[in-house]
Write a protein that holds these residues in place. Sequence first.
Motif, PDB file in Angstrom:
ATOM      1  N   LEU A 209      -9.689  18.970  61.151  1.00 40.73           N
ATOM      2  CA  LEU A 209      -8.665  19.553  62.018  1.00 40.73           C
ATOM      3  C   LEU A 209      -8.733  18.922  63.409  1.00 40.73           C
ATOM      4  O   LEU A 209      -7.716  18.519  63.983  1.00 40.73           O
ATOM      5  N   TRP A 210      -9.966  18.785  63.931  1.00 37.18           N
ATOM      6  CA  TRP A 210     -10.148  18.173  65.255  1.00 37.18           C
ATOM      7  C   TRP A 210      -9.652  16.727  65.233  1.00 37.18           C
ATOM      8  O   TRP A 210      -9.003  16.268  66.170  1.00 37.18           O
ATOM      9  N   ASN A 211      -9.963  16.033  64.124  1.00 34.88           N
ATOM     10  CA  ASN A 211      -9.501  14.652  63.979  1.00 34.88           C
ATOM     11  C   ASN A 211      -7.991  14.541  64.116  1.00 34.88           C
ATOM     12  O   ASN A 211      -7.478  13.596  64.687  1.00 34.88           O
ATOM     13  N   SER A 212      -7.275  15.501  63.553  1.00 32.25           N
ATOM     14  CA  SER A 212      -5.812  15.467  63.653  1.00 32.25           C
ATOM     15  C   SER A 212      -5.352  15.844  65.052  1.00 32.25           C
ATOM     16  O   SER A 212      -4.609  15.093  65.694  1.00 32.25           O
ATOM     17  N   ILE A 213      -5.830  17.009  65.543  1.00 32.90           N
ATOM     18  CA  ILE A 213      -5.222  17.505  66.792  1.00 32.90           C
ATOM     19  C   ILE A 213      -5.671  16.731  68.023  1.00 32.90           C
ATOM     20  O   ILE A 213      -4.993  16.737  69.042  1.00 32.90           O
ATOM     21  N   SER A 214      -6.806  16.002  67.907  1.00 31.14           N
ATOM     22  CA  SER A 214      -7.257  15.231  69.065  1.00 31.14           C
ATOM     23  C   SER A 214      -6.568  13.863  69.140  1.00 31.14           C
ATOM     24  O   SER A 214      -6.732  13.123  70.098  1.00 31.14           O
ATOM     25  N   TRP A 215      -5.801  13.535  68.123  1.00 36.83           N
ATOM     26  CA  TRP A 215      -5.128  12.226  68.088  1.00 36.83           C
ATOM     27  C   TRP A 215      -3.854  12.307  68.939  1.00 36.83           C
ATOM     28  O   TRP A 215      -3.004  13.170  68.710  1.00 36.83           O
ATOM     29  N   PRO A 216      -3.716  11.421  69.949  1.00 36.97           N
ATOM     30  CA  PRO A 216      -2.534  11.532  70.838  1.00 36.97           C
ATOM     31  C   PRO A 216      -1.216  11.489  70.060  1.00 36.97           C
ATOM     32  O   PRO A 216      -0.262  12.198  70.404  1.00 36.97           O
TER      33      PRO A 216
ATOM     34  N   ALA B  82       8.816  22.948  40.883  1.00 39.33           N
ATOM     35  CA  ALA B  82       9.684  23.036  42.063  1.00 39.33           C
ATOM     36  C   ALA B  82       8.809  22.824  43.281  1.00 39.33           C
ATOM     37  O   ALA B  82       7.761  23.442  43.410  1.00 39.33           O
ATOM     38  N   GLY B  83       9.228  21.967  44.163  1.00 39.14           N
ATOM     39  CA  GLY B  83       8.439  21.620  45.356  1.00 39.14           C
ATOM     40  C   GLY B  83       8.363  20.105  45.432  1.00 39.14           C
ATOM     41  O   GLY B  83       9.167  19.444  44.777  1.00 39.14           O
ATOM     42  N   PRO B  84       7.463  19.513  46.159  1.00 40.57           N
ATOM     43  CA  PRO B  84       6.537  20.139  47.077  1.00 40.57           C
ATOM     44  C   PRO B  84       7.103  20.268  48.491  1.00 40.57           C
ATOM     45  O   PRO B  84       7.954  19.463  48.894  1.00 40.57           O
ATOM     46  N   ASN B  85       6.626  21.282  49.231  1.00 42.54           N
ATOM     47  CA  ASN B  85       6.939  21.354  50.650  1.00 42.54           C
ATOM     48  C   ASN B  85       6.018  20.379  51.398  1.00 42.54           C
ATOM     49  O   ASN B  85       5.332  19.574  50.758  1.00 42.54           O
ATOM     50  N   ALA B  86       5.965  20.450  52.708  1.00 43.59           N
ATOM     51  CA  ALA B  86       5.101  19.511  53.458  1.00 43.59           C
ATOM     52  C   ALA B  86       4.517  20.258  54.650  1.00 43.59           C
ATOM     53  O   ALA B  86       5.129  20.334  55.710  1.00 43.59           O
ATOM     54  N   VAL B  87       3.325  20.828  54.433  1.00 43.25           N
ATOM     55  CA  VAL B  87       2.705  21.672  55.459  1.00 43.25           C
ATOM     56  C   VAL B  87       1.521  20.934  56.065  1.00 43.25           C
ATOM     57  O   VAL B  87       0.681  20.403  55.322  1.00 43.25           O
ATOM     58  N   PHE B  88       1.418  20.905  57.391  1.00 41.94           N
ATOM     59  CA  PHE B  88       0.263  20.292  58.043  1.00 41.94           C
ATOM     60  C   PHE B  88      -1.003  20.978  57.512  1.00 41.94           C
ATOM     61  O   PHE B  88      -1.115  22.207  57.548  1.00 41.94           O
ATOM     62  N   ALA B  89      -1.939  20.174  56.963  1.00 40.36           N
ATOM     63  CA  ALA B  89      -3.121  20.756  56.320  1.00 40.36           C
ATOM     64  C   ALA B  89      -4.319  20.725  57.270  1.00 40.36           C
ATOM     65  O   ALA B  89      -4.517  19.749  57.997  1.00 40.36           O
ATOM     66  N   PHE B  90      -5.120  21.796  57.252  1.00 45.14           N
ATOM     67  CA  PHE B  90      -6.284  21.904  58.136  1.00 45.14           C
ATOM     68  C   PHE B  90      -7.515  21.251  57.513  1.00 45.14           C
ATOM     69  O   PHE B  90      -8.615  21.341  58.044  1.00 45.14           O
ATOM     70  N   LYS B  91      -7.335  20.661  56.329  1.00 46.83           N
ATOM     71  CA  LYS B  91      -8.430  19.960  55.666  1.00 46.83           C
ATOM     72  C   LYS B  91      -7.810  18.806  54.870  1.00 46.83           C
ATOM     73  O   LYS B  91      -6.785  19.008  54.212  1.00 46.83           O
ATOM     74  N   ARG B  92      -8.434  17.643  54.920  1.00 43.79           N
ATOM     75  CA  ARG B  92      -7.819  16.480  54.255  1.00 43.79           C
ATOM     76  C   ARG B  92      -7.691  16.685  52.746  1.00 43.79           C
ATOM     77  O   ARG B  92      -6.733  16.259  52.145  1.00 43.79           O
ATOM     78  N   GLU B  93      -8.689  17.273  52.161  1.00 47.81           N
ATOM     79  CA  GLU B  93      -8.585  17.523  50.715  1.00 47.81           C
ATOM     80  C   GLU B  93      -8.488  19.029  50.483  1.00 47.81           C
ATOM     81  O   GLU B  93      -9.120  19.580  49.593  1.00 47.81           O
TER      82      GLU B  93
ATOM     83  N   PRO C 112     -13.742   0.243  65.051  1.00 53.22           N
ATOM     84  CA  PRO C 112     -13.840   1.541  65.740  1.00 53.22           C
ATOM     85  C   PRO C 112     -12.574   1.921  66.519  1.00 53.22           C
ATOM     86  O   PRO C 112     -12.308   3.101  66.703  1.00 53.22           O
ATOM     87  N   ASN C 113     -11.798   0.906  66.969  1.00 53.19           N
ATOM     88  CA  ASN C 113     -10.603   1.254  67.763  1.00 53.19           C
ATOM     89  C   ASN C 113      -9.335   1.219  66.933  1.00 53.19           C
ATOM     90  O   ASN C 113      -8.323   0.632  67.327  1.00 53.19           O
ATOM     91  N   LEU C 114      -9.391   1.839  65.804  1.00 51.10           N
ATOM     92  CA  LEU C 114      -8.248   1.815  64.890  1.00 51.10           C
ATOM     93  C   LEU C 114      -7.017   2.453  65.549  1.00 51.10           C
ATOM     94  O   LEU C 114      -7.155   3.465  66.239  1.00 51.10           O
ATOM     95  N   ASP C 115      -5.832   1.860  65.321  1.00 53.21           N
ATOM     96  CA  ASP C 115      -4.646   2.387  66.002  1.00 53.21           C
ATOM     97  C   ASP C 115      -3.837   3.369  65.150  1.00 53.21           C
ATOM     98  O   ASP C 115      -2.714   3.717  65.506  1.00 53.21           O
ATOM     99  N   THR C 116      -4.377   3.768  63.996  1.00 51.11           N
ATOM    100  CA  THR C 116      -3.669   4.799  63.211  1.00 51.11           C
ATOM    101  C   THR C 116      -4.660   5.872  62.781  1.00 51.11           C
ATOM    102  O   THR C 116      -5.860   5.633  62.723  1.00 51.11           O
ATOM    103  N   ARG C 117      -4.133   7.038  62.492  1.00 55.02           N
ATOM    104  CA  ARG C 117      -4.969   8.119  61.950  1.00 55.02           C
ATOM    105  C   ARG C 117      -4.225   8.769  60.800  1.00 55.02           C
ATOM    106  O   ARG C 117      -2.988   8.872  60.830  1.00 55.02           O
ATOM    107  N   ILE C 118      -4.986   9.186  59.811  1.00 55.41           N
ATOM    108  CA  ILE C 118      -4.359   9.886  58.683  1.00 55.41           C
ATOM    109  C   ILE C 118      -4.185  11.363  59.046  1.00 55.41           C
ATOM    110  O   ILE C 118      -5.131  12.042  59.443  1.00 55.41           O
ATOM    111  N   ILE C 119      -2.954  11.835  58.930  1.00 48.99           N
ATOM    112  CA  ILE C 119      -2.660  13.260  59.121  1.00 48.99           C
ATOM    113  C   ILE C 119      -2.339  13.816  57.716  1.00 48.99           C
ATOM    114  O   ILE C 119      -1.459  13.284  57.034  1.00 48.99           O
ATOM    115  N   PRO C 120      -3.070  14.846  57.295  1.00 42.14           N
ATOM    116  CA  PRO C 120      -2.840  15.365  55.936  1.00 42.14           C
ATOM    117  C   PRO C 120      -1.702  16.380  55.886  1.00 42.14           C
ATOM    118  O   PRO C 120      -1.632  17.277  56.728  1.00 42.14           O
TER     119      PRO C 120
END
Length: 404
Positions: free
Chosen positions: A292-299, A269-280, A216-224
């Motif tokens: 989205l909350w999972n990403s933005i709530s991560w310190p 041609a690509g890919p760019n790298a845009v912060f995604a609001f959904k993992r998939e 439960p206290n994982l020290d990493t989070r996936i940011i898409p």
Amino acid sequence: MSKKYDIAIIGGGIVGLATAYRILLKDPELKLVILEKEDHEAAHQTGHNSGVIHSGLYYKPGSLKASNCITGYKMLLEFCDENKIPYELCGKIVVATSKDELSQLDILYQRGIENGLTGILRLNEAEIKEREPNCNGISGLYVPQTGIISYKSVCKVLKEKILNAGGEILFNFKVTGIKVSEGACNIKSIEKLILSELAINCAGLYSDKVAEFSEPNLDTRIIPFRGEYYMIKPEKQHLVKNLIYPVPDPNFPFLGVHFTRMIEGGVEAGPNAVFAFKREGYKKTDINFGDLWNSISWPGFRKVALKYWKTGIGEFYRSYSKSAFTKALQKLVPVITKDDLIPAGSGVRAQACDRTGGLLDDFKIVEKPGVINILNAPSPAATSSLSIGQTVAELALKRLKRAN
Ligand SMILES: Cc1cc2nc3c(=O)[nH]c(=O)nc-3n(C[C@H](O)[C@H](O)[C@H](O)COP(=O)(O)OP(=O)(O)OC[C@H]3O[C@@H](n4cnc5c(N)ncnc54)[C@H](O)[C@@H]3O)c2cc1C
């Protein structure tokens, strides 16, 4: 009564499949199952990537990325030769378009040499034009080892081999919980429960969520980060012969928009790298408030956002403005125009971020009681998959032997 397995692999992307394949090669007697939430293999990162066989040029010597890419590259070519999977070693060029990129180009050259690549050439302006007549660069590198492939085709063969070796694959099985108790993991979906002595988490964009079931206290989070592509329209594809890459920003884990000739034909041609609001989330409008909350709530994410806000805004701008995307490509191939580009697909990268705002550069494999978690397997993990699979297979077999 639930069937008991020796090993359950969560995720039917290339890393999960390659791991299962390696385990069954080493011990065909094992009862192994792959649990995949979609109804087919390679449904996410693996099926939406650029299809490049990376040479190992970019990665810090001694890192897991460098060693697994070099070994995985050889294993992948052998596997393709044995199984008649088409690939082509067409080579690529990396070009500097301004003087301030020259020192980074030198570093790449040195890294390539230290990683054991032979045949890398330094190119001057005229030599760049000899290889790619429409490319403008002041200095460049030619890397002959780079190739193109369809990773979906590789996965199809891996799947057949796993099934032929007695492995099972349960599609439409979304793991919703793992309970580790002595001697067994209870792995459940909404409808089913299976028991396995060991679980191996290869869940890509959800690898942190799956890891959290037992840690439960994982020290990493996936940011898409979504990567969007255009195709060059057929009558202009002659503008690019093979693969043309810019010099990457060393502070950012992505390679920058580039041109890739595809094994099935066409030039992307690509890919760019845009912060995604959904993992998939493959479309710009895709949003999942939980993700989205999972990403933005991560310190760590907030620190990344502060550090890279300028780059991030640039990526969003290029995502919504075709002109801006074209401008980035024109740095490499000035004659390309907006009208030459047709919107194509996209892929979403699983990028692990730690609590302090570090975007993890290297692959990360963490062992816990009953579970092995692959927590960061970004590019070049498709190229490296058979080597990562080998490493994880060794860890898994050691664990089972110790338990017996
Ligand atoms: C745009 C893009 C371009 C890239 N280009 C290249 C390239 O050219 N060359 C290269 O080497 N690499 C490239 N990569 C990287 C490469 O594609 C990935 O590193 C690799 O595919 C990771 O494989 P994986 O199996 O870990 O993840 P995935 O392929 O994402 O597989 C994970 C699987 O886990 C499943 N899953 C998730 N949660 C659950 C759950 N709860 N229960 C059951 N199943 C679950 C998912 O459905 C998925 O099928 C690229 C990636 C992207 C996104």
